[in-house]
Design a protein around this motif. Structure first.
Motif, short mmCIF file in Angstrom:
data_model
loop_
_atom_site.label_atom_id
_atom_site.label_comp_id
_atom_site.label_asym_id
_atom_site.label_seq_id
_atom_site.Cartn_x
_atom_site.Cartn_y
_atom_site.Cartn_z
N LEU A 104 -38.68 -24.90 6.30
CA LEU A 104 -39.94 -25.64 6.40
C LEU A 104 -41.09 -24.71 6.76
CD1 LEU A 104 -41.54 -28.26 6.39
CD2 LEU A 104 -40.82 -28.63 8.78
N LEU A 105 -40.86 -23.79 7.69
CA LEU A 105 -41.90 -22.85 8.09
C LEU A 105 -42.30 -21.94 6.93
CD1 LEU A 105 -43.68 -21.69 10.35
CD2 LEU A 105 -41.78 -20.16 10.93
N LEU A 106 -41.31 -21.38 6.25
CA LEU A 106 -41.61 -20.49 5.13
C LEU A 106 -42.28 -21.24 3.98
CD1 LEU A 106 -38.36 -18.31 5.08
CD2 LEU A 106 -40.66 -17.61 5.79
N ALA A 107 -41.86 -22.48 3.75
CA ALA A 107 -42.48 -23.28 2.69
C ALA A 107 -43.94 -23.57 3.02
CB ALA A 107 -41.71 -24.58 2.50
N THR A 108 -44.23 -23.82 4.29
CA THR A 108 -45.62 -24.07 4.69
C THR A 108 -46.49 -22.85 4.41
OG1 THR A 108 -44.89 -25.60 6.43
CG2 THR A 108 -47.12 -24.68 6.63
N PHE A 109 -46.00 -21.68 4.75
CA PHE A 109 -46.77 -20.48 4.46
C PHE A 109 -46.81 -20.20 2.96
CE2 PHE A 109 -45.94 -19.57 8.99
CZ PHE A 109 -47.24 -19.27 9.38
N GLY A 110 -45.77 -20.62 2.25
CA GLY A 110 -45.79 -20.48 0.79
C GLY A 110 -46.88 -21.35 0.17
N VAL A 145 -51.68 -28.03 7.01
CA VAL A 145 -51.77 -26.67 7.53
C VAL A 145 -52.28 -25.72 6.46
CG1 VAL A 145 -50.41 -24.72 8.41
CG2 VAL A 145 -49.96 -27.04 9.24
N ALA A 146 -51.82 -25.88 5.22
CA ALA A 146 -52.29 -25.03 4.13
C ALA A 146 -53.80 -25.20 3.92
CB ALA A 146 -51.54 -25.37 2.84
N LEU A 148 -34.32 -31.60 11.76
CA LEU A 148 -34.63 -30.22 12.14
C LEU A 148 -33.97 -29.81 13.46
CD1 LEU A 148 -38.47 -30.03 11.34
CD2 LEU A 148 -36.56 -29.31 9.90
N GLU A 149 -33.61 -30.80 14.27
CA GLU A 149 -33.06 -30.50 15.59
C GLU A 149 -31.75 -29.71 15.47
OE1 GLU A 149 -32.70 -34.16 17.63
OE2 GLU A 149 -34.86 -34.48 17.83
N GLY A 150 -31.74 -28.54 16.06
CA GLY A 150 -30.53 -27.73 16.06
C GLY A 150 -30.20 -27.06 14.74
N ASP A 151 -31.03 -27.25 13.73
CA ASP A 151 -30.77 -26.66 12.42
C ASP A 151 -31.79 -25.55 12.18
OD1 ASP A 151 -30.33 -26.04 9.76
OD2 ASP A 151 -30.02 -28.11 9.14
N ARG A 152 -31.43 -24.35 12.53
CA ARG A 152 -32.36 -23.23 12.42
C ARG A 152 -32.71 -22.93 10.96
NH1 ARG A 152 -33.31 -20.25 16.89
NH2 ARG A 152 -32.05 -20.69 18.75
N GLU A 153 -31.75 -23.12 10.07
CA GLU A 153 -32.03 -22.87 8.66
C GLU A 153 -33.10 -23.84 8.15
OE1 GLU A 153 -29.75 -22.35 4.35
OE2 GLU A 153 -28.82 -23.54 5.94
N ALA A 154 -32.98 -25.12 8.48
CA ALA A 154 -33.97 -26.11 8.05
C ALA A 154 -35.34 -25.79 8.63
CB ALA A 154 -33.52 -27.51 8.46
N GLN A 155 -35.37 -25.35 9.87
CA GLN A 155 -36.63 -25.00 10.51
C GLN A 155 -37.29 -23.82 9.81
OE1 GLN A 155 -35.59 -24.30 14.61
NE2 GLN A 155 -34.78 -26.38 14.88
N ARG A 156 -36.48 -22.82 9.47
CA ARG A 156 -37.01 -21.64 8.78
C ARG A 156 -37.52 -22.00 7.39
NH1 ARG A 156 -32.43 -18.97 11.04
NH2 ARG A 156 -31.33 -19.23 9.07
N PRO A 169 -42.28 -37.07 2.06
CA PRO A 169 -43.75 -37.10 2.10
C PRO A 169 -44.35 -36.79 3.47
CG PRO A 169 -42.83 -39.32 1.94
CD PRO A 169 -41.69 -38.38 1.72
N GLY A 170 -43.67 -37.15 4.55
CA GLY A 170 -44.22 -36.91 5.88
C GLY A 170 -44.39 -35.44 6.20
N PHE A 171 -43.30 -34.69 6.15
CA PHE A 171 -43.38 -33.25 6.41
C PHE A 171 -44.24 -32.55 5.35
CE2 PHE A 171 -39.28 -33.57 8.92
CZ PHE A 171 -39.88 -33.24 10.12
N ALA A 172 -44.19 -33.05 4.12
CA ALA A 172 -45.01 -32.44 3.07
C ALA A 172 -46.49 -32.55 3.39
CB ALA A 172 -44.72 -33.10 1.72
N LEU A 173 -46.92 -33.71 3.85
CA LEU A 173 -48.34 -33.89 4.18
C LEU A 173 -48.76 -32.99 5.33
CD1 LEU A 173 -48.61 -37.76 3.78
CD2 LEU A 173 -49.80 -36.04 2.41
#
Length: 220
Positions: free
Chosen positions: A43-49, A89-90, A33-41, A80-84
């Motif tokens: 992950l954030l949008l998927a979390t809210f999804g 958060v969901a 995720l470091e320096g990758d704004r697209e990846a950050q977005r 699995p880590g980021f997914a959990l």
């Protein structure tokens, strides 16, 4: 939705959830995720999804909690880590909104940890035993992985509801197969679109493995 749940059960669920999140936090691949704004977005949008899937919660049906999970999609796309953490958060947002199943921790365990474990186990099986091609990846990990992760979640909810004598265990059993097919089509359809149009969004999809020309040796 935690009325009638013994305090000891809530404490045990909280402890288990804390252990799971703490153990995964140490191994999260933050470098992706470091320096990758697209990846950050993404992950954030998927979390809210994932949280938005709870808006379609049929909790009015006999006091049950029926909704899609998105756990297989999250596990395949982010690992699995980021997914959990995204599913935690969901569950937290569902708890704030009063729709979490028996409280935040039980909801996270049943709707996050269990389905992610199932999806990850099936992914490992596909990697080790099945042919490396796009169709197998989507069919096994997307459709079958999504369906089995939902089935496992429903069975856990039914068993826990019967054990704790809360809610309607029969509702979870009766809805298991329809929800399984719905989750399977949701996960399979989503993963088909992702690997075709945005394969770089998917942490578990390797072009060298799944799109290699016939006759070429598998990627190491």
């Amino acid at each position: 939705m935690n009325a009638g749940v013994p305090e000891a059960v809530q404490v045990a669920a909280l402890a288990a959830s804390a252990v799971v999140l703490a153990s995964t936090a140490r191994r999260l691949p933050w470098h992706k995720l470091e320096g990758d704004r697209e990846a950050q977005r993404v992950l954030l949008l998927a979390t809210f999804g994932l949280a938005a899937l709870r808006w379609f919660n049929a909790d009015a049906l006999a006091g049950s909690s029926l909704h899609f999970l998105g756990a297989a999609i999250a596990s395949l796309m982010f690992g699995p880590g980021f997914a959990l953490w995204a599913l935690a958060v969901a569950s937290l947002l569902a708890w704030i909104g009063g729709t979490a199943w028996l409280g935040w921790a039980p909801d996270f365990l049943a709707c996050g940890v269990v389905p992610v474990l199932v999806a990850r186990a099936l992914y490992r099986f596909e990697q080790a035993r099945l042919p490396a091609n796009l169709f197998v990846y989507v069919l096994v990990n997307g459709f079958l992985g999504g369906g089995l992760s939902m089935l496992a979640s429903q069975l856990v909810k039914a068993g826990a509801s019967a054990w704790l004598d809360v809610g309607q265990p029969g509702v979870y059993l009766a809805s298991a197969v329809p929800m399984m097919f719905g989750e399977g089509f949701l996960s399979g359809g989503a993963m088909a679109l992702v690997v075709v149009y945005r394969p770089h969004w998917c942490a578990t999809f390797d072009d060298r493995r799944y799109l290699r020309p016939p006759g070429d040796p598998p990627a190491g």
